[in-house]
Design a protein around this motif. Sequence first.
Motif, PDB file in Angstrom:
ATOM      1  N   HIS A  62       0.811  -1.212   0.000  1.00 56.74           N
ATOM      2  CA  HIS A  62       0.000   0.000   0.000  1.00 56.74           C
ATOM      3  C   HIS A  62       0.849   1.269   0.000  1.00 56.74           C
ATOM      4  CE1 HIS A  62      -2.866  -3.008   1.511  1.00 56.74           C
ATOM      5  NE2 HIS A  62      -3.833  -2.190   1.122  1.00 56.74           N
ATOM      6  N   PHE A  63       1.888   1.298   0.848  1.00 58.14           N
ATOM      7  CA  PHE A  63       2.600   2.551   1.092  1.00 58.14           C
ATOM      8  C   PHE A  63       4.109   2.355   1.024  1.00 58.14           C
ATOM      9  CE2 PHE A  63      -1.207   2.510   3.928  1.00 58.14           C
ATOM     10  CZ  PHE A  63      -2.006   3.335   3.139  1.00 58.14           C
ATOM     11  N   ASP A  64       4.761   3.309   0.300  1.00 58.67           N
ATOM     12  CA  ASP A  64       6.223   3.336   0.284  1.00 58.67           C
ATOM     13  C   ASP A  64       6.767   4.024   1.532  1.00 58.67           C
ATOM     14  OD1 ASP A  64       6.405   2.048  -2.153  1.00 58.67           O
ATOM     15  OD2 ASP A  64       6.310   3.921  -3.300  1.00 58.67           O
ATOM     16  N   PHE A  65       5.981   4.954   2.084  1.00 64.01           N
ATOM     17  CA  PHE A  65       6.437   5.692   3.266  1.00 64.01           C
ATOM     18  C   PHE A  65       5.271   5.894   4.238  1.00 64.01           C
ATOM     19  CE2 PHE A  65       9.512   6.860   0.056  1.00 64.01           C
ATOM     20  CZ  PHE A  65      10.719   6.845   0.755  1.00 64.01           C
ATOM     21  N   ILE A  66       5.577   5.771   5.517  1.00 62.43           N
ATOM     22  CA  ILE A  66       4.635   6.151   6.572  1.00 62.43           C
ATOM     23  C   ILE A  66       5.327   7.193   7.435  1.00 62.43           C
ATOM     24  CG2 ILE A  66       3.267   5.402   8.547  1.00 62.43           C
ATOM     25  CD1 ILE A  66       3.076   2.660   7.391  1.00 62.43           C
ATOM     26  N   PHE A  67       4.693   8.351   7.567  1.00 64.14           N
ATOM     27  CA  PHE A  67       5.232   9.424   8.407  1.00 64.14           C
ATOM     28  C   PHE A  67       4.419   9.505   9.693  1.00 64.14           C
ATOM     29  CE2 PHE A  67       6.431  11.095   4.095  1.00 64.14           C
ATOM     30  CZ  PHE A  67       7.804  10.910   4.250  1.00 64.14           C
ATOM     31  N   HIS A  68       5.111   9.414  10.804  1.00 59.67           N
ATOM     32  CA  HIS A  68       4.474   9.396  12.133  1.00 59.67           C
ATOM     33  C   HIS A  68       4.525  10.790  12.735  1.00 59.67           C
ATOM     34  CE1 HIS A  68       4.183   7.270  16.346  1.00 59.67           C
ATOM     35  NE2 HIS A  68       3.132   7.997  16.043  1.00 59.67           N
ATOM     36  N   LEU A  69       3.361  11.401  12.893  1.00 56.90           N
ATOM     37  CA  LEU A  69       3.258  12.736  13.495  1.00 56.90           C
ATOM     38  C   LEU A  69       2.619  12.616  14.873  1.00 56.90           C
ATOM     39  CD1 LEU A  69       1.994  14.706  10.381  1.00 56.90           C
ATOM     40  CD2 LEU A  69       4.174  15.065  11.537  1.00 56.90           C
ATOM     41  N   LYS A  70       3.389  12.943  15.923  1.00 58.49           N
ATOM     42  CA  LYS A  70       2.897  12.869  17.299  1.00 58.49           C
ATOM     43  C   LYS A  70       2.423  14.256  17.723  1.00 58.49           C
ATOM     44  CE  LYS A  70       6.282   9.258  18.345  1.00 58.49           C
ATOM     45  NZ  LYS A  70       7.441   8.861  19.192  1.00 58.49           N
ATOM     46  N   CYS A  71       1.130  14.355  18.000  1.00 60.09           N
ATOM     47  CA  CYS A  71       0.545  15.661  18.303  1.00 60.09           C
ATOM     48  C   CYS A  71       1.144  16.281  19.565  1.00 60.09           C
ATOM     49  CB  CYS A  71      -0.966  15.528  18.442  1.00 60.09           C
ATOM     50  SG  CYS A  71      -1.794  15.110  16.890  1.00 60.09           S
ATOM     51  N   LYS A  72       1.539  15.446  20.512  1.00 57.79           N
ATOM     52  CA  LYS A  72       2.166  15.962  21.729  1.00 57.79           C
ATOM     53  C   LYS A  72       3.458  16.706  21.397  1.00 57.79           C
ATOM     54  CE  LYS A  72       2.058  13.195  25.195  1.00 57.79           C
ATOM     55  NZ  LYS A  72       2.360  12.088  26.157  1.00 57.79           N
ATOM     56  N   ILE A  90       6.229  22.779  18.960  1.00 59.37           N
ATOM     57  CA  ILE A  90       6.820  23.505  17.833  1.00 59.37           C
ATOM     58  C   ILE A  90       6.233  24.909  17.772  1.00 59.37           C
ATOM     59  CG2 ILE A  90       7.090  23.560  15.324  1.00 59.37           C
ATOM     60  CD1 ILE A  90       6.879  20.513  15.342  1.00 59.37           C
ATOM     61  N   SER A  91       7.086  25.901  17.773  1.00 54.24           N
ATOM     62  CA  SER A  91       6.628  27.297  17.709  1.00 54.24           C
ATOM     63  C   SER A  91       6.913  27.874  16.329  1.00 54.24           C
ATOM     64  CB  SER A  91       7.339  28.126  18.783  1.00 54.24           C
ATOM     65  OG  SER A  91       8.742  28.072  18.608  1.00 54.24           O
ATOM     66  N   GLY A  92       6.226  28.944  16.018  1.00 57.94           N
ATOM     67  CA  GLY A  92       6.445  29.607  14.741  1.00 57.94           C
ATOM     68  C   GLY A  92       5.765  28.875  13.598  1.00 57.94           C
ATOM     69  N   GLU A  93       6.028  29.357  12.377  1.00 60.62           N
ATOM     70  CA  GLU A  93       5.419  28.785  11.189  1.00 60.62           C
ATOM     71  C   GLU A  93       6.367  27.782  10.544  1.00 60.62           C
ATOM     72  OE1 GLU A  93       4.228  31.949   8.651  1.00 60.62           O
ATOM     73  OE2 GLU A  93       2.402  32.354   9.804  1.00 60.62           O
ATOM     74  N   LYS A  94       5.807  26.635  10.212  1.00 59.84           N
ATOM     75  CA  LYS A  94       6.588  25.571   9.598  1.00 59.84           C
ATOM     76  C   LYS A  94       5.793  24.979   8.433  1.00 59.84           C
ATOM     77  CE  LYS A  94       9.689  25.830  12.911  1.00 59.84           C
ATOM     78  NZ  LYS A  94      11.070  26.334  12.654  1.00 59.84           N
ATOM     79  N   TYR A 131      11.095  17.033  11.860  1.00 61.76           N
ATOM     80  CA  TYR A 131      11.327  16.953  13.296  1.00 61.76           C
ATOM     81  C   TYR A 131      11.351  15.501  13.784  1.00 61.76           C
ATOM     82  CZ  TYR A 131      11.059  21.929  14.367  1.00 61.76           C
ATOM     83  OH  TYR A 131      11.322  23.268  14.452  1.00 61.76           O
ATOM     84  N   SER A 132      10.599  14.639  13.133  1.00 62.47           N
ATOM     85  CA  SER A 132      10.466  13.278  13.659  1.00 62.47           C
ATOM     86  C   SER A 132      10.929  12.205  12.679  1.00 62.47           C
ATOM     87  CB  SER A 132       8.996  13.010  14.022  1.00 62.47           C
ATOM     88  OG  SER A 132       8.163  13.173  12.891  1.00 62.47           O
ATOM     89  N   GLN A 133      11.484  12.581  11.532  1.00 64.19           N
ATOM     90  CA  GLN A 133      11.895  11.585  10.548  1.00 64.19           C
ATOM     91  C   GLN A 133      13.405  11.659  10.332  1.00 64.19           C
ATOM     92  OE1 GLN A 133       9.278   9.840   9.927  1.00 64.19           O
ATOM     93  NE2 GLN A 133       7.811  11.354  10.654  1.00 64.19           N
ATOM     94  N   SER A 134      13.944  10.571   9.792  1.00 66.82           N
ATOM     95  CA  SER A 134      15.394  10.499   9.548  1.00 66.82           C
ATOM     96  C   SER A 134      15.769  11.004   8.154  1.00 66.82           C
ATOM     97  CB  SER A 134      15.861   9.046   9.712  1.00 66.82           C
ATOM     98  OG  SER A 134      15.189   8.205   8.786  1.00 66.82           O
ATOM     99  N   LEU A 135      14.813  11.514   7.400  1.00 68.02           N
ATOM    100  CA  LEU A 135      15.052  11.968   6.040  1.00 68.02           C
ATOM    101  C   LEU A 135      15.424  13.451   6.013  1.00 68.02           C
ATOM    102  CD1 LEU A 135      11.933  10.258   4.439  1.00 68.02           C
ATOM    103  CD2 LEU A 135      14.282   9.398   4.415  1.00 68.02           C
ATOM    104  N   THR A 136      16.094  13.849   4.962  1.00 68.82           N
ATOM    105  CA  THR A 136      16.427  15.263   4.777  1.00 68.82           C
ATOM    106  C   THR A 136      15.220  15.987   4.201  1.00 68.82           C
ATOM    107  OG1 THR A 136      17.208  14.950   2.512  1.00 68.82           O
ATOM    108  CG2 THR A 136      18.813  14.600   4.299  1.00 68.82           C
ATOM    109  N   PRO A 137      15.134  17.300   4.362  1.00 66.91           N
ATOM    110  CA  PRO A 137      14.017  18.041   3.765  1.00 66.91           C
ATOM    111  C   PRO A 137      13.894  17.811   2.267  1.00 66.91           C
ATOM    112  CG  PRO A 137      15.195  19.423   5.320  1.00 66.91           C
ATOM    113  CD  PRO A 137      16.000  18.164   5.190  1.00 66.91           C
ATOM    114  N   ALA A 138      15.028  17.727   1.561  1.00 60.38           N
ATOM    115  CA  ALA A 138      14.967  17.504   0.116  1.00 60.38           C
ATOM    116  C   ALA A 138      14.358  16.144  -0.199  1.00 60.38           C
ATOM    117  CB  ALA A 138      16.377  17.614  -0.487  1.00 60.38           C
ATOM    118  N   ALA A 164       1.569  25.235  12.907  1.00 65.69           N
ATOM    119  CA  ALA A 164       1.459  23.772  12.940  1.00 65.69           C
ATOM    120  C   ALA A 164       0.000  23.336  12.845  1.00 65.69           C
ATOM    121  CB  ALA A 164       2.101  23.233  14.215  1.00 65.69           C
ATOM    122  N   GLU A 165      -0.886  24.098  13.542  1.00 61.01           N
ATOM    123  CA  GLU A 165      -2.304  23.748  13.507  1.00 61.01           C
ATOM    124  C   GLU A 165      -2.870  23.881  12.102  1.00 61.01           C
ATOM    125  OE1 GLU A 165      -1.948  26.301  17.302  1.00 61.01           O
ATOM    126  OE2 GLU A 165      -0.732  25.855  15.551  1.00 61.01           O
TER     127      GLU A 165
END
Length: 1017
Positions: free
Chosen positions: A227-237, A242-246, A254-261, A306-307
């Motif tokens: 089904h999926f090549d990648f699963i990204f885990h986002l923990k709401c806690k 995280i502050s500011g705009e992202k 913040y939670s993955q081992s991959l680079t932004p690119a 973030a919201e």
Amino acid sequence: MTEKRRGWEERLLGSRNARFLDKNRAEFIQRVTMVMPLADELLSLGMLHEETYSKIKAANTSQEKMRELFTALHCGGDRVKSAFYRVLERLEPHLLQDLGKRIEELQSLIVKYKQSTSSQYAYVTEYNSLPGEHVLLASRYTELLIIQTHREQSEREEEICTKGERFFSARDSEKYSNITVDQFFCPDDHGLIPKAVVLQGNSGNGKSFTAQKIMLEWASGTVYTDHFDFIFHLKCKEINQISGEKSLVELLRYSQSLTPAQISQILQHSPERVLFLIDGFDELKLSQDNMSNLSPPLDVQTPASAESTLKALMSGHLLPESFLLVTTRSTATDTLSKLLKKQPQRFTEIMGFSERGVEEYFQRFFKDDQLLRTQAYEHVKANETLFTACFIPVICWIICTVFRQRHKGGIETTSSLETTTSIYVDYVSTMLDHHCQGLSQSVPSLLRSLGQLAERGMMEQQVLFNKKCVTNIVSDPTSNPFLCKFLCKKKIRQETMFSFMHLSFQEFFTALYYRLSLSETTWLKFLSPEFIEEDSRKLDLLPVIQFLCGLSNKEVSSSVMEAHCLSVSPNIREQLEEWILKFIEDRDIIMQDTSLFILHCLYELHEEDFVRKAMESWEEIDLSRNPLKRTDCWVLLYCLKCCPHIKSLSLTHCSITVEKLKILQPALRQCKELELGVENLSDDDVGVLVSALGEGKDLRGLSLDYSALSDQSVQQVLNALSKQTAVGYCSITVRTVTTYTAFMLREFLLNQNGKGDIRSPETDEQLDALLFFLCSVSGLRKVHLKVRKLTRSWSTMIFSLMPTCSSLQHISSPEFDEQVEALLNFLHTVPGLKKVELKLNILTESWAARILSFIQTHPSLRPVSLTMAKSLACPFPITGTPHGRGGWCHKVKEEFDEQTNALLSVVDSIPGLKRVKLNVIRLTESWASRIISLIQSCTSLQDISFKAGSELDGFLLEEGIRLLQHSQKRPDCTLTVEGMRCSKDTDQCTEDERWSPKDCNRIVKLQFHGESLTVLD
């Protein structure tokens, strides 16, 4: 042969090309630009329909055109896909080469990401883990019960109120069929694959654990690989921090081992092969303004709050092709439903453990110590309240952790585990420490409001609360980890309802409310006998008192009280102790058979000095006819150990098995007076019984029902009895009666001065052996003989026994009418006969005449007992007849009046009759009328005893009591009525419920003397 081989190779190549297209669909959609030339050639080859071609041509962008084309390829199968591949290979050869390289790079990236994910999620830190401590997730995770159906209000109410095996058996029913995590993204009944799956559940039920398990199994290639090549885990806690705009790419960084690119490349080129696992949505700080007014980011690179970014992802503004899996508490599902716009959706509910899941968790936790695991599980299973609470994984973890620590500390693991209250306190402390971050309400205020809501529900017998009721008491109930929330249908609308996770938690929070109350009047009324007497339904509040006792233990209460600076009522422990001592002095002040309840209160207090004081003033403990669970035995053992010398203990008809006897064995040895009943004793278990009996005690009675003992075991039991100071009665079931068995019984009876109650086995040969020796026992007063058929030969043998045993006064008859006739003929010649029991299939007027004649010729005969062998609701004693139901019952009822009249015709005709005892299954208005008639017609009667049921388990219906109370009766005749009196209104019980004793019923003894009514102790 060559043609066949060539065709086979072409089909194999076509299948390979088709799989390549399917696997890299996202890349082709992003990279192919010459869509219309491709479509033109496929149309000319007859591989496309005109209608499909028109849709492709009408699409605006090359990506949209390719999506339409891929829809056609999917419908055409491998043949059309292979044709597309060949055309593409000719038109854009460099594209396929470039794609091949990029796909290799992507596959390498996937492998590295999975390796990183696997190591990251392989371990789990527990609530009490020290820095660096962790356990393997695979060694802890146990399959949870997940359903995809909305439960009805009545189903929720029933589950909240049931306990033990009944609680878990409901979860094993077909309506709660389990769905596993690998089925989350399978097509639904309409063939549609859900784009979003919601996994809702209560705090501590394993949502985050399941999310971690999904990440680990995907990385290991177990689930969702196709089904999926990648699963990204986002923990709401974590997102809350995280502050500011992202941008979305930055959030994932913040939670993955991959680079932004790399993340950007994945999201842009294959979003339909990406799953976002959003864990703990209920913990996300999301205000109403955020929900309605924030502008969503335009793409994955656009920064926003973030919201706002998360809202855009869940609503489908960002990456509409991607998939979502959201975990949340049930209290936040309505908020989530407003944000989640992806369709179709699948809603699932995680319900915690099934019974099999609880057992499997204990197996995993104690995998290196099978004995410890068995002890822990069996101990918890015996405690109905704790066992029910184990459906919550956190409770299982707490219990196993406590049990293991006790074992490591050298504390005897076969002793009691912990008080029930202490486990609930540990649970509340765990929730407060790990699941209450960000609550606007302080802990003291939170607990008091929960307690106030709980108490209101207990007083009103309510387990479900509407939204208005909850919001008036509890601040922000949707963020409260101790409450459950669900929607139920009310005609054409929906209604929001709340509840505690189980009734036992509601009982606990009620007790906590009293403990935290600074006003004594709040809880003193709860301990008042008059409070419960006003409404017997308040007996449901007794578990609250047990929790209140547990919370009064200093060590238990300090763990939560001191940690959160809670102010508690200063005098509640003293008040409870005073109340318990008063209760022990007069245990019937509220209801009968409260001994076990008081013992549980003492156990929950767990203050040895006070328990010793209470037990010393408790000279006689009578638990007879209270079926004891294993946890009751642990409680009794603890209380008896606190008082080394118990004057008297009665444990008959308590369902004491060998396992329970082993628990009680140390305490039974120290009892001065003991009455004991043990079931299903085998030869291997006799040693346990002998040890429990000890020596030098007044053994008022010993009953070994449903046993099958050999001669050697009987000898062991009789030897143990001979070492006692006195023996009242002894009932032993033997495997077979041999000459040696009869000899041992004879010797025992002689030593007991003939005080014996002999019940024979069924075969003639064994009876013959037994009877031979009984004839030589002097002073024998009572014999029960059971034969397959009473013949003239047998009657002669019985008759020959009577002169030998000159004191024999009691004869029991067999069950068949013709055999009773034979016995009566012989009894006419027996001088001095004082007691006869006659068991008849049916009492007719003819039989009544025979019985009357027999009584008149034996003026010294008192009493005569008439027993119906096959009746249920009939006017005669019932001995050993199970309470049946069905058509047979209706037949008996039809014969009821005829047999009753026959009985009364006998009674009315006996001159000088002073006493009558009646055993009837229940007191009805009809029976009350007959009793009154008997009092009026038989003027010599002085005493009538009426018992409902064979063991006082029959019912006294209010209709019968009212008639007896308001009818005119002779002042010189006393009527005593005993049985179970329903403490609810009679119309609140179904017919089936009235047949068996319930917690809402109590044994009463009423005495009518003329116009007065007295309730006897």
